[in-house]
Design an enzyme around this catalytic site. Structure first.
Site, PDB file in Angstrom:
ATOM      1  CG  PHE A   1      -6.136  -2.514   1.130  1.00 43.77           C
ATOM      2  CD1 PHE A   1      -5.233  -2.239   2.143  1.00 43.77           C
ATOM      3  CD2 PHE A   1      -6.803  -1.459   0.524  1.00 43.77           C
ATOM      4  CE1 PHE A   1      -4.987  -0.926   2.542  1.00 43.77           C
ATOM      5  CE2 PHE A   1      -6.574  -0.140   0.923  1.00 43.77           C
ATOM      6  CZ  PHE A   1      -5.663   0.120   1.932  1.00 43.77           C
ATOM      7  CG  ASP A   2      -3.466 -10.027   1.142  1.00 36.98           C
ATOM      8  OD1 ASP A   2      -4.103 -10.901   0.516  1.00 36.98           O
ATOM      9  OD2 ASP A   2      -2.900 -10.235   2.250  1.00 36.98           O
ATOM     10  CB  CYS A   3      -8.537 -10.537   1.845  1.00 42.74           C
ATOM     11  SG  CYS A   3      -9.809 -10.962   3.029  1.00 42.74           S
TER      12      CYS A   3
END
Ligand code: MG
Length: 228
Positions: A8-10
């Site tokens: 997951f990207d933040c």
């Protein structure tokens, strides 16, 4: 589908970066004598995005990014630049306080944790991102956080993915799925490293010579993809 690791990207995927940024910016600019307007915030936004894009393309360094943003703001709005590190430090201190999550992010990670390896892959600064992630309440559902400053390269450099794979120790790329809101960082990383991707949100996908494997409007829809 046999994904084992969800990357997951933040920012703008798990955490509400816009909210954190606007709050930090308002606080800091006011301190240095700006009368903050919406136009000022949106000017900063596009300036910042174009600098991050140049960083992602390898045209400038992180150092240059950090030390360009506020001198440009000062000269545009006629406020004296107080000298290196003053505005920058105040901004980072406030930014690190911003840890609101995107709607549903906690539920989604809670449901997936334990069934998949949950990894966070983010372009940003270690001190800022670590603090924000740990205060977000999401860390109980995250196995590991990869931050570009620590990795040594930024998304979409395929070396970023190499570092993830080396850490996990599973070289089968079909086991990984990248989930993020940015064509230039997240989806390009998948494209550059042969890993499937999910674009979250409403980014423009026209004009790119690559496309996301899947596309969803909100993070909650990720479970539909994983259930196949
Ligand atoms: Mg993002």
């Amino acid at each position: 589908m046999a994904y084992k690791y969800l990357l997951f990207d933040c920012d703008r995927t798990l955490l509400d970066f816009n909210k954190a940024m606007v709050n930090a910016l308002k606080l800091m600019l006011t301190k240095y004598g700006f009368t903050v307007t919406d136009e000022m915030i949106s000017f900063y936004n596009s300036l910042n995005e174009s600098l991050w894009k140049q960083l992602e393309e390898g045209l400038i360094t992180k150092e240059q990014l950090v030390h360009t943003r506020f001198p440009v703001m000062c000269s545009r709005y006629g406020v004296p630049y107080p000298g290196k590190e003053k505005m920058e430090t105040d901004y980072f201190v406030s930014l690190a306080e911003g840890h609101d999550i995107m709607e549903g992010a906690d539920e989604v990670l809670k449901n997936l944790y334990g069934r998949y390896g949950i990894l966070v892959i983010t372009n940003g600064f270690v001190e800022v991102q670590k603090k924000r992630m740990s205060e977000s309440g999401l860390m109980p559902y995250v196995d590991y956080v990869f931050i570009s400053e620590a990795v040594g390269v930024s998304k979409p450099d395929p070396k970023f993915m190499d570092a993830v794979i080396a850490h996990i120790g599973d070289e089968d790329k079909s086991h990984y799925l990248i989930i993020g809101d940015s064509m230039n960082a997240d989806i390009a990383l998948g494209n550059n490293s042969g890993v499937d991707t999910v674009l979250v949100g409403s980014a423009e996908i026209k004009g790119y010579d690559f496309q996301p494997t899947y596309r969803i409007e909100t993070l909650k829809e990720i479970e539909k993809i994983l259930e196949g």
